[in-house]
Design an enzyme around this catalytic site. Structure first.
Site, PDB file in Angstrom:
ATOM      1  N   ASP A   1       3.339   1.577 -11.311  1.00  0.00           N
ATOM      2  CA  ASP A   1       2.131   2.388 -11.173  1.00  0.00           C
ATOM      3  C   ASP A   1       2.340   3.657 -10.382  1.00  0.00           C
ATOM      4  OD1 ASP A   1      -0.801   0.385 -10.450  1.00  0.00           O
ATOM      5  OD2 ASP A   1       0.158   0.943 -12.327  1.00  0.00           O
TER       6      ASP A   1
ATOM      7  N   MET B   1     -11.418   4.058  -3.840  1.00  0.00           N
ATOM      8  CA  MET B   1     -11.670   4.921  -4.999  1.00  0.00           C
ATOM      9  C   MET B   1     -12.901   5.811  -4.831  1.00  0.00           C
ATOM     10  SD  MET B   1     -10.811   2.252  -8.072  1.00  0.00           S
ATOM     11  CE  MET B   1     -11.737   0.890  -7.416  1.00  0.00           C
TER      12      MET B   1
ATOM     13  N   PRO C   1       0.778  -1.233   0.000  1.00  0.00           N
ATOM     14  CA  PRO C   1       0.000   0.000   0.000  1.00  0.00           C
ATOM     15  C   PRO C   1       0.817   1.295   0.000  1.00  0.00           C
ATOM     16  CG  PRO C   1       0.083  -0.905   2.196  1.00  0.00           C
ATOM     17  CD  PRO C   1       0.774  -1.895   1.317  1.00  0.00           C
TER      18      PRO C   1
ATOM     19  N   LYS D   1      -1.609   6.020 -14.299  1.00  0.00           N
ATOM     20  CA  LYS D   1      -2.598   6.790 -15.045  1.00  0.00           C
ATOM     21  C   LYS D   1      -2.669   8.204 -14.512  1.00  0.00           C
ATOM     22  CE  LYS D   1      -5.074   2.669 -16.245  1.00  0.00           C
ATOM     23  NZ  LYS D   1      -6.170   1.817 -15.872  1.00  0.00           N
TER      24      LYS D   1
HETATM   25  N1  SAH Z   1      -4.860  -2.898  -5.772  1.00  0.00           N
HETATM   26  C1  SAH Z   1      -4.975  -1.805  -4.843  1.00  0.00           C
HETATM   27  C2  SAH Z   1      -6.208  -0.951  -5.101  1.00  0.00           C
HETATM   28  C3  SAH Z   1      -6.199  -0.272  -6.431  1.00  0.00           C
HETATM   29  S1  SAH Z   1      -7.564   0.801  -6.669  1.00  0.00           S
HETATM   30  C4  SAH Z   1      -4.942  -2.343  -3.420  1.00  0.00           C
HETATM   31  O1  SAH Z   1      -5.062  -3.559  -3.205  1.00  0.00           O
HETATM   32  O2  SAH Z   1      -4.746  -1.544  -2.488  1.00  0.00           O
HETATM   33  C5  SAH Z   1      -6.897   2.342  -6.120  1.00  0.00           C
HETATM   34  C6  SAH Z   1      -7.512   2.731  -4.797  1.00  0.00           C
HETATM   35  O3  SAH Z   1      -6.854   2.043  -3.743  1.00  0.00           O
HETATM   36  C7  SAH Z   1      -7.338   4.189  -4.435  1.00  0.00           C
HETATM   37  O4  SAH Z   1      -8.300   4.998  -5.056  1.00  0.00           O
HETATM   38  C8  SAH Z   1      -7.544   4.140  -2.943  1.00  0.00           C
HETATM   39  O5  SAH Z   1      -8.907   4.016  -2.617  1.00  0.00           O
HETATM   40  C9  SAH Z   1      -6.875   2.836  -2.585  1.00  0.00           C
HETATM   41  N2  SAH Z   1      -5.489   3.012  -2.110  1.00  0.00           N
HETATM   42  C10 SAH Z   1      -4.375   2.530  -2.662  1.00  0.00           C
HETATM   43  N3  SAH Z   1      -3.292   2.851  -1.918  1.00  0.00           N
HETATM   44  C11 SAH Z   1      -3.761   3.546  -0.873  1.00  0.00           C
HETATM   45  C12 SAH Z   1      -3.153   4.145   0.269  1.00  0.00           C
HETATM   46  N4  SAH Z   1      -1.829   4.099   0.465  1.00  0.00           N
HETATM   47  N5  SAH Z   1      -3.934   4.772   1.166  1.00  0.00           N
HETATM   48  C13 SAH Z   1      -5.272   4.845   0.990  1.00  0.00           C
HETATM   49  N6  SAH Z   1      -5.903   4.306  -0.069  1.00  0.00           N
HETATM   50  C14 SAH Z   1      -5.157   3.657  -0.977  1.00  0.00           C
END
Ligand code: SAH
Length: 268
Positions: free
Chosen positions: A44, A177, A21, A65
């Site tokens: 990404d 999201m 994350p 993106k």
């Molecule tokens: N595959 C990723 C999610 C991708 S969709 C996962 O498993 O975490 C992208 C969304 O993930 C963002 O819009 C947000 O809602 C969340 N996200 C990803 N990294 C984050 C972070 N460090 N803190 C909070 N939300 C996060």
């Protein structure tokens, strides 16, 4: 006379890697190994660029993106994955994706592109923000007394719209999201029967030095987020477990948080 030697087997291979994350310490050991072995890395917006130190040997390509002046479509990313894997005598491609590979983020489509092209691949799961951002905010998504189930949903209405009434039996909801649509989503959840007094928290840039948290109730969280100025990427947790943050918050006062802040400041 001997026949010409058969062509060596192609090196073409794709590793779909969950980058975790944000905190670079949350990459898996297998993920780090695949990065070390990569010829090409496609990464990404949400994969911490700090992780590229595992692959100084590789060609690195940013395919986020966000922050791209030209929008790169998912179809272009799928095509690039396959193209890079087939380049030369075949290359090892590491595809580094934020969080977990198969929790939103369209990892399934990238795997399908590999299958369609006949490129062998592997999946290296990652720590998803759906669980880790709440955890770094001191919020367990389940708890013996407070929550026996949780669901992860998308707040991106383009991705199919909501079916909130189907979630009525689920104790904790984790919304990805959805920061921009929080007002509408929380209203829909209330309309579908969820109590507006349910505790809620939004965690921005969870597990990083930029982590910030706003708390409230389902009825007030959208306003709290707006007032605090929180933006994507953020995760919103709705459920009684959010109360636990009061006693379980640990990260914002930790040495780890200060170390991550310092490392990020240096990288900028
Ligand atoms: N595959 C990723 C999610 C991708 S969709 C996962 O498993 O975490 C992208 C969304 O993930 C963002 O819009 C947000 O809602 C969340 N996200 C990803 N990294 C984050 C972070 N460090 N803190 C909070 N939300 C996060």
């Amino acid at each position: 006379m001997t026949d010409a030697a058969p062509a060596p087997p192609s090196r073409a291979f794709v590793s779909l890697i969950g980058a975790g994350p944000g905190d670079p310490g949350l990459l898996t050991l297998r993920g780090a190994q695949a990065l070390r072995e990569a010829d090409v890395v496609l990464f990404d917006y949400l994969a911490n660029p700090e992780l590229l130190r595992h692959c100084p040997q590789a060609e690195t390509i940013y395919v986020g993106k966000k922050g791209f002046s030209e929008y790169i479509s998912q179809e272009q990313i799928n095509a690039l994955l396959v193209e890079k894997a087939r380049e030369g005598g075949g290359k090892r491609v590491a595809r580094l994706k934020g969080g977990d590979v198969f929790v939103f983020g369209r990892g399934g489509e990238e795997a399908e592109a590999c299958v369609a092209a006949g490129v062998p691949f592997e999946v290296i799961p990652g720590v998803t923000s759906a669980v880790a951002a709440p955890a770094y905010a001191g919020i367990p998504v389940t708890h013996r007394e407070l929550a026996r189930s949780f669901a992860v949903l998308t707040g991106n209405t383009q991705e199919g719209g909501a079916h909130y009434e189907r979630l009525s039996g689920v104790d904790t909801l984790v919304l990805l999201m959805g920061v921009r649509n929080l007002e509408a989503i929380s209203a829909d959840l209330v309309a579908a029967g969820r109590d507006p007094q349910t505790p809620a928290a939004t965690v921005q840039w969870g597990t990083t030095g930029r982590q910030r948290v706003a708390t409230g109730t389902l009825g007030t969280i959208a306003q709290a987020v707006r007032e605090a100025g929180l933006e994507a990427p953020a995760v919103t947790v709705v459920g009684e477990v959010v109360r636990l943050r009061e006693s379980l918050r640990w990260f914002e006062d930790s040495d780890l948080f200060r170390r991550l802040q310092a490392a990020e400041a240096e990288a900028r």
